[in-house]
Scaffold this active site. Structure first.
Site, PDB file in Angstrom:
ATOM      1  N   ASP A 126       0.818  -1.208   0.000  1.00 41.33           N
ATOM      2  CA  ASP A 126       0.000   0.000   0.000  1.00 41.33           C
ATOM      3  C   ASP A 126       0.851   1.257   0.000  1.00 41.33           C
ATOM      4  O   ASP A 126       0.460   2.279  -0.564  1.00 41.33           O
ATOM      5  CB  ASP A 126      -0.915   0.031   1.238  1.00 41.33           C
ATOM      6  CG  ASP A 126      -1.881  -1.131   1.275  1.00 41.33           C
ATOM      7  OD1 ASP A 126      -1.879  -1.935   0.323  1.00 41.33           O
ATOM      8  OD2 ASP A 126      -2.643  -1.241   2.252  1.00 41.33           O
ATOM      9  N   ASP A 210      -2.090   5.768  -3.099  1.00 39.60           N
ATOM     10  CA  ASP A 210      -1.520   4.618  -2.399  1.00 39.60           C
ATOM     11  C   ASP A 210      -0.754   3.830  -3.456  1.00 39.60           C
ATOM     12  O   ASP A 210      -1.212   3.712  -4.604  1.00 39.60           O
ATOM     13  CB  ASP A 210      -2.616   3.732  -1.800  1.00 39.60           C
ATOM     14  CG  ASP A 210      -3.050   4.182  -0.400  1.00 39.60           C
ATOM     15  OD1 ASP A 210      -2.692   5.306   0.007  1.00 39.60           O
ATOM     16  OD2 ASP A 210      -3.754   3.400   0.274  1.00 39.60           O
ATOM     17  N   HIS A 259      -6.987   0.201  -4.235  1.00 33.08           N
ATOM     18  CA  HIS A 259      -5.949  -0.798  -4.500  1.00 33.08           C
ATOM     19  C   HIS A 259      -6.372  -1.707  -5.659  1.00 33.08           C
ATOM     20  O   HIS A 259      -7.389  -2.368  -5.604  1.00 33.08           O
ATOM     21  CB  HIS A 259      -5.596  -1.604  -3.247  1.00 33.08           C
ATOM     22  CG  HIS A 259      -5.190  -0.697  -2.119  1.00 33.08           C
ATOM     23  ND1 HIS A 259      -5.294  -1.054  -0.804  1.00 33.08           N
ATOM     24  CD2 HIS A 259      -4.687   0.572  -2.131  1.00 33.08           C
ATOM     25  CE1 HIS A 259      -4.867  -0.040  -0.051  1.00 33.08           C
ATOM     26  NE2 HIS A 259      -4.505   0.952  -0.828  1.00 33.08           N
ATOM     27  N   ASP A 261      -4.918  -4.367  -6.874  1.00 34.16           N
ATOM     28  CA  ASP A 261      -4.419  -5.738  -6.954  1.00 34.16           C
ATOM     29  C   ASP A 261      -5.418  -6.823  -6.557  1.00 34.16           C
ATOM     30  O   ASP A 261      -5.035  -7.979  -6.334  1.00 34.16           O
ATOM     31  CB  ASP A 261      -3.086  -5.886  -6.186  1.00 34.16           C
ATOM     32  CG  ASP A 261      -3.167  -5.397  -4.756  1.00 34.16           C
ATOM     33  OD1 ASP A 261      -4.243  -4.953  -4.331  1.00 34.16           O
ATOM     34  OD2 ASP A 261      -2.134  -5.472  -4.055  1.00 34.16           O
ATOM     35  N   CYS A 363      -0.598  -7.759  -1.447  1.00 35.09           N
ATOM     36  CA  CYS A 363      -0.722  -6.607  -0.545  1.00 35.09           C
ATOM     37  C   CYS A 363       0.338  -6.650   0.563  1.00 35.09           C
ATOM     38  O   CYS A 363       0.887  -5.615   0.938  1.00 35.09           O
ATOM     39  CB  CYS A 363      -2.072  -6.602   0.160  1.00 35.09           C
ATOM     40  SG  CYS A 363      -3.485  -6.880  -0.876  1.00 35.09           S
TER      41      CYS A 363
END
Ligand code: ARG
Length: 379
Positions: A126, A210, A259, A261, A363
């Site tokens: 992150d 992020d 995020h 991913d 992550c």
């Protein structure tokens, strides 16, 4: 925390591979060194505008009840055990594993703009992104994450001393003006409609992003505008990376974008996983570049598993050890089968208790060094 003076100088090249100590251009080249997050010292953040938006309404009680306190001890212990075993497995695969410092994130703090307590150092993805020999500390957009970089300072100092380019992006003040403070209180359908129109909880008053909103494909990087990554943050990123790289903004139909991913995960040149629940709007970009997009298999996680900060689509949040070898959660058999059918060797690792902290293998890591160099992959 280790101080600069305690760090021994070391050569700038890692002798056995002759690679710079920080060297990574994509998500799949052979992995040599990785930072793995930790849950020790984790605190439950107090509700704040961005967290409230990113959390699901059914989870708010957790933050109301525990905000400012340590994460419940049994959750920490179970996740720490899985993270330690993951580290052991990576080391057995020949990967150097580094960990952030243990910090007490319950400690309250006050800036001229806000008061908060911290969160954790569980998800290095992150906050850190490596592009070539540069390691960038992202500004973040949650007040509870303002000082998260402190857990990584001794690692950053070490990489700096050993030759890396270390950049910290300007941090937004996180004052009330930075947020659309009413956003989170709007009904879910209204929020969804707003998100579709390009309206998010963070405003464009100061840059924010992020690191986990970015995914690397060599010369081409893809970034999503999300609740924590704003347009001016993307501009900063483009300008900072310069002409050597191309940063493309892509989007997904996602109620809680934060995020990338668990939405788009490249596996090897020409092949990426996509999330069938939120298909990328710019799919053509990948098809034209000759990439196959394969739908991830849904998670096997029971509905009642405690998930406060992410969806069960973290089942696709895998870590590639090289273009043929992938770490997948042990109980995600459909994902494992999908990857084996695509020709990958799968390393199953228990990680469900880490899911509870908001992410999975991708992550919870930041790949510091992979073999390979800057390349183009058809874009
Ligand atoms: N927003 C994603 C989801 O819930 C989770 C992404 C987690 N990624 C991370 N780097 N923390 O599906």
């Amino acid at each position: 925390m280790e101080t600069l003076l305690q760090l021994k100088p070391t050569p700038s090249l890692v002798s056995n591979q002759q690679l710079p100590v920080v060297n990574s251009y994509n998500e799949w080249d052979p992995l040599k060194e990785v930072i793995v997050g930790r849950v020790e010292g984790a605190a439950v953040p107090k509700l704040e505008p961005a967290l409230e938006t990113n959390s699901y309404p059914s989870n708010l009680w957790f933050f109301q009840k525990y905000g400012g306190q340590p994460f419940p001890q049994e959750l920490i212990e179970a996740a720490a055990k899985e993270l330690n075993e993951f580290c052991r497995i990576l080391e057995a695969e020949g990967v150097t594993v580094r960990r952030p410092d243990v910090i007490d994130f319950t400690q309250p703090y006050k800036t001229p703009d806000f008061e908060a307590n911290g969160f954790y150092a569980a998800m290095p993805r992150d906050i850190l992104i490596v592009v070539g020999n540069e390691i960038i500390e992202a500004p973040m957009a949650w007040r509870s994450r303002f000082f998260e970089y402190r857990a990584y300072r001794s690692l950053m100092l070490d990489y700096l001393r050993r030759g890396a380019k270390w950049t910290t992006a300007p941090k937004p003040s996180m004052s009330d003006e930075f947020y659309d403070v009413d956003f989170a209180t709007k009904p879910v359908e209204v929020r969804y409609a707003l998100t579709e129109k390009g309206h998010f909880v963070s405003r464009d008053t100061e840059p924010s992003f992020d690191a986990a909103d970015i995914v690397r494909f060599g010369r081409d990087l893809f970034v999503q505008r999300s609740h924590v990554t704003n347009n001016i943050g993307i501009t900063w990123l483009k300008r900072n990376l310069g002409d050597k790289f191309r940063v493309h903004e892509i989007n997904f139909p996602d109620l809680n974008p934060m995020h990338i991913d668990a939405s788009l995960v490249p596996l090897r040149p020409g092949l990426a996983l996509i999330n069938p629940a939120r298909p990328c709007i710019q799919t053509d970009l990948f098809k034209k570049a000759g990439w196959d997009l394969v739908e991830a298999a849904p998670s096997t996680l029971p509905d009642n598993w405690p998930m406060y900060m992410c969806s069960s689509w973290v089942c696709m949040n895998i870590l590639s050890l090289d273009p043929e070898t992938i770490v997948v959660e042990k109980q995600e058999q459909p994902m494992q089968k999908l990857l084996k059918d695509l020709g990958f060797k799968v390393i199953p690792v228990d990680f469900r208790h880490v899911y509870t902290f908001g992410g999975s293998f991708h992550c919870a890591t930041c790949d510091v060094r992979r073999e390979g160099q800057l390349e183009e992959y058809g874009f």
